[in-house]
Design a protein around this motif. Sequence first.
Motif, PDB file in Angstrom:
ATOM      1  N   MET A   1     -41.836 -40.110 -10.513  1.00 16.83           N
ATOM      2  CA  MET A   1     -42.273 -40.157  -9.121  1.00 16.83           C
ATOM      3  C   MET A   1     -43.751 -40.515  -9.082  1.00 16.83           C
ATOM      4  O   MET A   1     -44.495 -40.248 -10.026  1.00 16.83           O
ATOM      5  N   ASP A   2     -44.159 -41.133  -7.965  1.00 14.19           N
ATOM      6  CA  ASP A   2     -45.579 -41.345  -7.764  1.00 14.19           C
ATOM      7  C   ASP A   2     -46.211 -40.031  -7.344  1.00 14.19           C
ATOM      8  O   ASP A   2     -45.516 -39.095  -6.921  1.00 14.19           O
ATOM      9  N   ARG A   3     -47.544 -39.951  -7.463  1.00 12.35           N
ATOM     10  CA  ARG A   3     -48.240 -38.690  -7.235  1.00 12.35           C
ATOM     11  C   ARG A   3     -47.984 -38.122  -5.844  1.00 12.35           C
ATOM     12  O   ARG A   3     -47.678 -36.939  -5.696  1.00 12.35           O
ATOM     13  N   GLN A   4     -48.086 -38.962  -4.806  1.00 16.54           N
ATOM     14  CA  GLN A   4     -47.952 -38.444  -3.456  1.00 16.54           C
ATOM     15  C   GLN A   4     -46.528 -37.976  -3.174  1.00 16.54           C
ATOM     16  O   GLN A   4     -46.312 -36.935  -2.537  1.00 16.54           O
ATOM     17  N   SER A   5     -45.527 -38.742  -3.631  1.00 16.90           N
ATOM     18  CA  SER A   5     -44.132 -38.330  -3.427  1.00 16.90           C
ATOM     19  C   SER A   5     -43.858 -37.011  -4.135  1.00 16.90           C
ATOM     20  O   SER A   5     -43.177 -36.119  -3.594  1.00 16.90           O
ATOM     21  N   LEU A   6     -44.383 -36.867  -5.353  1.00 21.50           N
ATOM     22  CA  LEU A   6     -44.196 -35.624  -6.103  1.00 21.50           C
ATOM     23  C   LEU A   6     -44.914 -34.476  -5.403  1.00 21.50           C
ATOM     24  O   LEU A   6     -44.376 -33.365  -5.287  1.00 21.50           O
TER      25      LEU A   6
ATOM     26  N   THR B   1     -51.757 -26.879  -7.248  1.00 25.57           N
ATOM     27  CA  THR B   1     -51.019 -26.642  -8.491  1.00 25.57           C
ATOM     28  C   THR B   1     -50.367 -27.916  -8.990  1.00 25.57           C
ATOM     29  O   THR B   1     -50.481 -28.276 -10.165  1.00 25.57           O
ATOM     30  N   SER B   2     -49.681 -28.629  -8.102  1.00 27.77           N
ATOM     31  CA  SER B   2     -49.011 -29.854  -8.527  1.00 27.77           C
ATOM     32  C   SER B   2     -50.020 -30.915  -8.958  1.00 27.77           C
ATOM     33  O   SER B   2     -49.762 -31.689  -9.888  1.00 27.77           O
ATOM     34  N   THR B   3     -51.183 -30.953  -8.315  1.00 27.50           N
ATOM     35  CA  THR B   3     -52.207 -31.921  -8.693  1.00 27.50           C
ATOM     36  C   THR B   3     -52.739 -31.635 -10.092  1.00 27.50           C
ATOM     37  O   THR B   3     -52.891 -32.551 -10.910  1.00 27.50           O
ATOM     38  N   VAL B   4     -53.010 -30.371 -10.391  1.00 26.53           N
ATOM     39  CA  VAL B   4     -53.517 -30.008 -11.721  1.00 26.53           C
ATOM     40  C   VAL B   4     -52.474 -30.324 -12.790  1.00 26.53           C
ATOM     41  O   VAL B   4     -52.794 -30.883 -13.853  1.00 26.53           O
ATOM     42  N   TRP B   5     -51.217 -29.986 -12.526  1.00 22.05           N
ATOM     43  CA  TRP B   5     -50.186 -30.250 -13.528  1.00 22.05           C
ATOM     44  C   TRP B   5     -49.994 -31.745 -13.757  1.00 22.05           C
ATOM     45  O   TRP B   5     -49.743 -32.167 -14.890  1.00 22.05           O
ATOM     46  N   THR B   6     -50.077 -32.526 -12.694  1.00 26.78           N
ATOM     47  CA  THR B   6     -49.936 -33.971 -12.860  1.00 26.78           C
ATOM     48  C   THR B   6     -50.987 -34.504 -13.823  1.00 26.78           C
ATOM     49  O   THR B   6     -50.714 -35.426 -14.605  1.00 26.78           O
TER      50      THR B   6
ATOM     51  N   CYS C   1     -58.068 -39.751  -1.158  1.00 25.89           N
ATOM     52  CA  CYS C   1     -59.028 -38.647  -1.083  1.00 25.89           C
ATOM     53  C   CYS C   1     -58.337 -37.310  -1.319  1.00 25.89           C
ATOM     54  O   CYS C   1     -58.945 -36.367  -1.838  1.00 25.89           O
ATOM     55  N   LEU C   2     -57.048 -37.201  -0.986  1.00 25.11           N
ATOM     56  CA  LEU C   2     -56.308 -35.971  -1.255  1.00 25.11           C
ATOM     57  C   LEU C   2     -56.072 -35.783  -2.751  1.00 25.11           C
ATOM     58  O   LEU C   2     -55.973 -34.657  -3.240  1.00 25.11           O
ATOM     59  N   ALA C   3     -55.975 -36.887  -3.474  1.00 27.81           N
ATOM     60  CA  ALA C   3     -55.736 -36.807  -4.913  1.00 27.81           C
ATOM     61  C   ALA C   3     -57.012 -36.543  -5.690  1.00 27.81           C
ATOM     62  O   ALA C   3     -56.981 -35.909  -6.747  1.00 27.81           O
ATOM     63  N   THR C   4     -58.151 -37.015  -5.188  1.00 30.56           N
ATOM     64  CA  THR C   4     -59.391 -36.960  -5.961  1.00 30.56           C
ATOM     65  C   THR C   4     -60.457 -36.040  -5.381  1.00 30.56           C
ATOM     66  O   THR C   4     -61.321 -35.553  -6.111  1.00 30.56           O
ATOM     67  N   GLY C   5     -60.440 -35.838  -4.060  1.00 33.21           N
ATOM     68  CA  GLY C   5     -61.510 -35.080  -3.428  1.00 33.21           C
ATOM     69  C   GLY C   5     -62.808 -35.849  -3.329  1.00 33.21           C
ATOM     70  O   GLY C   5     -63.869 -35.278  -3.065  1.00 33.21           O
ATOM     71  N   VAL C   6     -62.722 -37.181  -3.521  1.00 35.19           N
ATOM     72  CA  VAL C   6     -63.906 -38.039  -3.447  1.00 35.19           C
ATOM     73  C   VAL C   6     -63.903 -38.785  -2.115  1.00 35.19           C
ATOM     74  O   VAL C   6     -62.900 -39.395  -1.738  1.00 35.19           O
ATOM     75  N   LEU C   7     -65.016 -38.740  -1.398  1.00 36.70           N
ATOM     76  CA  LEU C   7     -65.171 -39.437  -0.126  1.00 36.70           C
ATOM     77  C   LEU C   7     -66.340 -40.399  -0.225  1.00 36.70           C
ATOM     78  O   LEU C   7     -67.282 -40.186  -0.991  1.00 36.70           O
ATOM     79  N   SER C   8     -66.278 -41.467   0.555  1.00 38.36           N
ATOM     80  CA  SER C   8     -67.414 -42.384   0.644  1.00 38.36           C
ATOM     81  C   SER C   8     -67.973 -42.329   2.058  1.00 38.36           C
ATOM     82  O   SER C   8     -67.223 -42.237   3.033  1.00 38.36           O
ATOM     83  N   PHE C   9     -69.277 -42.356   2.142  1.00 37.73           N
ATOM     84  CA  PHE C   9     -69.967 -42.266   3.425  1.00 37.73           C
ATOM     85  C   PHE C   9     -70.710 -43.561   3.715  1.00 37.73           C
ATOM     86  O   PHE C   9     -71.087 -44.305   2.805  1.00 37.73           O
ATOM     87  N   ALA C  10     -70.905 -43.821   4.992  1.00 36.97           N
ATOM     88  CA  ALA C  10     -71.699 -44.977   5.386  1.00 36.97           C
ATOM     89  C   ALA C  10     -73.088 -44.853   4.752  1.00 36.97           C
ATOM     90  O   ALA C  10     -73.631 -43.749   4.649  1.00 36.97           O
ATOM     91  N   PRO C  11     -73.663 -45.961   4.307  1.00 35.00           N
ATOM     92  CA  PRO C  11     -74.966 -45.887   3.622  1.00 35.00           C
ATOM     93  C   PRO C  11     -76.030 -45.113   4.379  1.00 35.00           C
ATOM     94  O   PRO C  11     -76.762 -44.302   3.783  1.00 35.00           O
TER      95      PRO C  11
ATOM     96  N   LEU D   1     -62.186 -31.474  -2.490  1.00 26.55           N
ATOM     97  CA  LEU D   1     -60.776 -31.120  -2.688  1.00 26.55           C
ATOM     98  C   LEU D   1     -60.445 -29.682  -2.273  1.00 26.55           C
ATOM     99  O   LEU D   1     -59.424 -29.459  -1.603  1.00 26.55           O
ATOM    100  N   PRO D   2     -61.255 -28.668  -2.642  1.00 26.91           N
ATOM    101  CA  PRO D   2     -60.910 -27.308  -2.194  1.00 26.91           C
ATOM    102  C   PRO D   2     -60.801 -27.191  -0.674  1.00 26.91           C
ATOM    103  O   PRO D   2     -59.927 -26.485  -0.154  1.00 26.91           O
ATOM    104  N   MET D   3     -61.682 -27.888   0.055  1.00 29.07           N
ATOM    105  CA  MET D   3     -61.614 -27.858   1.513  1.00 29.07           C
ATOM    106  C   MET D   3     -60.332 -28.502   2.011  1.00 29.07           C
ATOM    107  O   MET D   3     -59.638 -27.972   2.887  1.00 29.07           O
ATOM    108  N   LEU D   4     -59.990 -29.675   1.469  1.00 36.18           N
ATOM    109  CA  LEU D   4     -58.784 -30.373   1.904  1.00 36.18           C
ATOM    110  C   LEU D   4     -57.535 -29.541   1.635  1.00 36.18           C
ATOM    111  O   LEU D   4     -56.605 -29.506   2.444  1.00 36.18           O
ATOM    112  N   ARG D   5     -57.527 -28.847   0.502  1.00 39.16           N
ATOM    113  CA  ARG D   5     -56.392 -27.987   0.180  1.00 39.16           C
ATOM    114  C   ARG D   5     -56.352 -26.771   1.099  1.00 39.16           C
ATOM    115  O   ARG D   5     -55.295 -26.374   1.579  1.00 39.16           O
ATOM    116  N   SER D   6     -57.528 -26.186   1.333  1.00 43.10           N
ATOM    117  CA  SER D   6     -57.593 -24.992   2.178  1.00 43.10           C
ATOM    118  C   SER D   6     -57.097 -25.285   3.590  1.00 43.10           C
ATOM    119  O   SER D   6     -56.422 -24.452   4.207  1.00 43.10           O
TER     120      SER D   6
END
Length: 290
Positions: free
Chosen positions: A121-126, A139-144, A207-217, A253-258
Amino acid sequence: MQRILRAEPTVRWFGDWLWVHKDDQGPHANRLVNTARSILSVNSPQTITSIHEGAQRLWKFRRLELLPPVEAMRAFFGNHSGFEVDGDQVRALEPLDYHEVLGGVTATMIDILKSSPYQVMDRQSLREACREAGIAPGTSTVWTTYAEWMQKFAQNVWGLRGSEPDMQAVERIRRAARARSEAEPHRKSSSLIPGGAIQTMDVTTSCLATGVLSFAPEVHRLVAGSALDIVRASESLGTAKFGASHFFSWGWLPMLRSLDAKPGDVLRISIDPAAARAEVQLGGPELWGP
């Protein structure tokens, strides 16, 4: 010291690698035994190379740097009463059931993969399937990323270590996941305000998989190289760090999960550089308003 150890009959050697042989070797004699049992409880037999790769994933998570090479593992398993080595294949002599070896939550994720049409399965489907089964997204993200019993078969496609999925199916799943990700909205709106800035953006699979966001310069420059406390209604949800030489920020990522964020949600971030604070709101289209 090596001369003394080589004179000890309970110490077994392969080159410069050694281990202690015990007549009463329980199933949990050491970390390598535990890791091999976990892997072989899902699929057996498996190659020693596969077990080595699985151990590498898990031990990286545990921050363990000392990993025996494949040939040392071959010697170890060949001298252990709990395993049988046949060429490059190793199996446990005791029947292993992953429901018993790995526990209920882990077994549920394995059951999900085993019941999927191609056992990959792909990450999001799983992640979505695990969420429906009551497994926390974190939990599923860490195990993946780190589970010894999982294997990455292609970019963004995971399955069970030791399985042999149809690689044409793997490629179809990879393409479908990429197409779904590209079809997601990636809108972003930002503005400078007195004392800070506001950025509104779509929550994406990435961003849900990595917790990385990009902002306008212009927004990123306000806090480049610093760390901000992520808060919602005065509750701290983590710390975001902003790159000094690029426009990426991580630690979300902790915020998105919370907040149980999902693709399609809208995230508004109000940045206050003086207070070293990022106030977040999660909602729907209403957040695109003024």
